[in-house]
Write a protein that holds these residues in place. Structure first.
Motif, PDB file in Angstrom:
ATOM      1  N   TRP A   1       0.826  -1.214   0.000  1.00 20.69           N
ATOM      2  CA  TRP A   1       0.000   0.000   0.000  1.00 20.69           C
ATOM      3  C   TRP A   1       0.859   1.262   0.000  1.00 20.69           C
ATOM      4  O   TRP A   1       0.520   2.255  -0.646  1.00 20.69           O
ATOM      5  CB  TRP A   1      -0.941  -0.013   1.208  1.00 20.69           C
ATOM      6  N   VAL A   2       1.978   1.243   0.706  1.00 20.88           N
ATOM      7  CA  VAL A   2       2.857   2.420   0.717  1.00 20.88           C
ATOM      8  C   VAL A   2       3.432   2.672  -0.677  1.00 20.88           C
ATOM      9  O   VAL A   2       3.475   3.812  -1.164  1.00 20.88           O
ATOM     10  CB  VAL A   2       3.988   2.239   1.751  1.00 20.88           C
ATOM     11  N   LEU A   3       3.881   1.600  -1.336  1.00 21.52           N
ATOM     12  CA  LEU A   3       4.398   1.762  -2.699  1.00 21.52           C
ATOM     13  C   LEU A   3       3.292   2.207  -3.661  1.00 21.52           C
ATOM     14  O   LEU A   3       3.553   2.933  -4.625  1.00 21.52           O
ATOM     15  CB  LEU A   3       5.030   0.459  -3.175  1.00 21.52           C
TER      16      LEU A   3
ATOM     17  N   ALA B   1     -11.226   4.692   5.709  1.00 18.21           N
ATOM     18  CA  ALA B   1     -11.012   3.259   5.481  1.00 18.21           C
ATOM     19  C   ALA B   1     -10.578   2.579   6.773  1.00 18.21           C
ATOM     20  O   ALA B   1     -10.967   1.435   7.061  1.00 18.21           O
ATOM     21  CB  ALA B   1      -9.962   3.043   4.399  1.00 18.21           C
ATOM     22  N   ALA B   2      -9.766   3.286   7.582  1.00 18.44           N
ATOM     23  CA  ALA B   2      -9.275   2.708   8.824  1.00 18.44           C
ATOM     24  C   ALA B   2     -10.360   2.661   9.902  1.00 18.44           C
ATOM     25  O   ALA B   2     -10.466   1.681  10.648  1.00 18.44           O
ATOM     26  CB  ALA B   2      -8.076   3.519   9.325  1.00 18.44           C
TER      27      ALA B   2
ATOM     28  N   LEU C   1     -12.445   2.057  -4.675  1.00 16.76           N
ATOM     29  CA  LEU C   1     -11.926   1.351  -3.503  1.00 16.76           C
ATOM     30  C   LEU C   1     -13.095   0.654  -2.816  1.00 16.76           C
ATOM     31  O   LEU C   1     -13.913   1.284  -2.155  1.00 16.76           O
ATOM     32  CB  LEU C   1     -11.245   2.334  -2.550  1.00 16.76           C
ATOM     33  N   THR C   2     -13.178  -0.650  -2.978  1.00 17.37           N
ATOM     34  CA  THR C   2     -14.295  -1.421  -2.425  1.00 17.37           C
ATOM     35  C   THR C   2     -14.181  -1.514  -0.905  1.00 17.37           C
ATOM     36  O   THR C   2     -13.150  -1.155  -0.312  1.00 17.37           O
ATOM     37  CB  THR C   2     -14.316  -2.824  -3.028  1.00 17.37           C
ATOM     38  N   VAL C   3     -15.237  -2.008  -0.290  1.00 16.63           N
ATOM     39  CA  VAL C   3     -15.242  -2.178   1.163  1.00 16.63           C
ATOM     40  C   VAL C   3     -14.132  -3.130   1.595  1.00 16.63           C
ATOM     41  O   VAL C   3     -13.441  -2.889   2.595  1.00 16.63           O
ATOM     42  CB  VAL C   3     -16.616  -2.703   1.632  1.00 16.63           C
ATOM     43  N   ASP C   4     -13.939  -4.221   0.833  1.00 14.71           N
ATOM     44  CA  ASP C   4     -12.885  -5.186   1.168  1.00 14.71           C
ATOM     45  C   ASP C   4     -11.503  -4.549   1.076  1.00 14.71           C
ATOM     46  O   ASP C   4     -10.670  -4.719   1.975  1.00 14.71           O
ATOM     47  CB  ASP C   4     -12.983  -6.392   0.229  1.00 14.71           C
ATOM     48  N   LEU C   5     -11.269  -3.781   0.000  1.00 10.10           N
ATOM     49  CA  LEU C   5      -9.980  -3.109  -0.154  1.00 10.10           C
ATOM     50  C   LEU C   5      -9.803  -2.021   0.896  1.00 10.10           C
ATOM     51  O   LEU C   5      -8.693  -1.799   1.399  1.00 10.10           O
ATOM     52  CB  LEU C   5      -9.852  -2.520  -1.562  1.00 10.10           C
TER      53      LEU C   5
ATOM     54  N   LYS D   1     -10.946  -2.033   3.883  1.00 14.28           N
ATOM     55  CA  LYS D   1     -10.589  -2.694   5.128  1.00 14.28           C
ATOM     56  C   LYS D   1      -9.114  -3.094   5.151  1.00 14.28           C
ATOM     57  O   LYS D   1      -8.415  -2.878   6.152  1.00 14.28           O
ATOM     58  CB  LYS D   1     -11.466  -3.934   5.319  1.00 14.28           C
ATOM     59  N   LYS D   2      -8.637  -3.649   4.029  1.00 12.67           N
ATOM     60  CA  LYS D   2      -7.220  -4.029   3.944  1.00 12.67           C
ATOM     61  C   LYS D   2      -6.317  -2.793   4.007  1.00 12.67           C
ATOM     62  O   LYS D   2      -5.246  -2.822   4.622  1.00 12.67           O
ATOM     63  CB  LYS D   2      -6.974  -4.793   2.647  1.00 12.67           C
ATOM     64  N   PHE D   3      -6.774  -1.708   3.350  1.00 13.71           N
ATOM     65  CA  PHE D   3      -6.009  -0.460   3.358  1.00 13.71           C
ATOM     66  C   PHE D   3      -5.909   0.075   4.790  1.00 13.71           C
ATOM     67  O   PHE D   3      -4.832   0.504   5.241  1.00 13.71           O
ATOM     68  CB  PHE D   3      -6.704   0.549   2.444  1.00 13.71           C
TER      69      PHE D   3
END
Length: 329
Positions: free
Chosen positions: A42-44, A131-132, A141-145, A147-149
């Protein structure tokens, strides 16, 4: 607050889509050979987002450089206007604005890249923050993404959503945030310092434009340092990368296309002369051609006239002593 919220949503929604498309695109690409849930991925992706945005802003940066150069070159004229209309502030302001218009100069152009990046910066901040906290989706940016983000961690223990002020005792977060804040502040200061020390002529180091640059030199780093401690790690990576890009881009422009009459221009001349010397040829120096000598018309040599006695002595033949046409007169 409802109407202001609607206006804010109207402005931010397109930015959410632009940012999320680029961010998710990089994340999808990097996930082919990196951990999709890892903080490094995610940082990259954020770094990739930064590079795309800064590339898109290059035309604006070029405009900023041209305007800054014009501001430097017209400083002598600004000072003349100040001497002429110093007693009449309205007339001075009108004539100064006319000078800016005639020379195509915008005194606020140096702030444009920062001003245009602020909405993008804010959109990324809200994207990461929501997102956090709420796993809220924005754009593509989906709900799943989301959450991962929001749950992504660097080095397995540093959440990219955390800030220096809200590290919850996580020393790694505080150390990394402090490093990024210092880097963000230092690059801002060095970029502005580089402009003033290398690409401003001596007569431009005083006056309104110089005061504006000095103000930015010290105010911007303080703003970033104070505000940086409240930014999430992911957002700090965005802004630090953007500052590094700005510093490198400005260094390239100043080195290869410096403003006239500046230390950077003299340094470029010295490099060009040294490069020519290394190639085995003399440095290119313009020398005025020497005037050609005046040419006099050729004179035809003729034998001198002889007296009758001389002709008798020589047997009637002329002597070999020639004489010029001037001697005949």
């Amino acid at each position: 607050m409802g109407i202001f919220g609607d206006i804010g949503g109207f402005i931010m929604t397109p930015l959410y889509y632009v940012i999320s498309v680029i961010l998710v695109g990089f994340h999808t690409l990097l996930s082919t050979f990196m951990d999709p849930d890892g903080g490094a991925t995610w940082v990259l992706s954020i770094v990739g987002l930064t590079l795309v945005i800064r590339t898109a802003l290059i035309p604006l940066f070029v405009k900023q450089i041209k305007s800054s150069r014009n501001m430097q070159l017209i400083q002598p004229k600004v000072k003349e206007l100040q001497k002429k209309y110093g007693h009449d502030r309205e007339k001075l302001a009108a004539e100064t604005m006319k000078l800016y218009k005639d020379t195509g100069t915008n005194p606020f152009a140096s702030c444009l890249p920062i001003l245009l990046q602020m909405p993008i910066f804010l959109a990324l901040f809200r994207l990461l923050d929501q997102a956090a906290k709420n796993q809220k989706a924005h754009g593509v940016l989906t709900v799943d993404l989301a959450k991962k983000f929001g749950e992504a961690k660097l080095f397995g223990s540093i959440p990219i959503k955390d800030t220096f002020l809200k590290a919850d005792g996580n020393t790694g977060v505080m150390v990394l945030a402090a490093i990024l804040v210092v880097g963000m502040t230092a690059t801002t200061f060095l970029t502005q310092r580089q402009l003033m020390s290398k690409n401003m002529p001596a007569d431009a180091l005083s006056g309104p434009y110089a005061q504006q640059q000095k103000l930015l030199l010290y105010v911007l780093p303080v703003v970033f340092a104070v505000g940086g401690v409240a930014f999430p790690i992911g957002v700090l990576f965005y802004w630090t990368t953007s500052n590094l890009w700005t510093m490198g881009q400005q260094f390239y422009v100043i080195r290869n296309n410096p403003a006239p009459g500046t230390p950077a221009e003299q340094a470029k001349k010295d490099r060009d002369a040294a490069k020519a010397a290394r190639r085995g040829g003399p440095a290119v120096v313009e020398v005025a051609p020497e005037p050609e000598p005046e040419r006099r018309p050729n004179t035809r040599l003729q034998p001198k006239k002889q007296s009758r006695e001389q002709r008798k002595k020589s047997g009637g033949r002329p002597t070999d002593t020639p004489k010029s046409e001037g001697d005949q007169q």
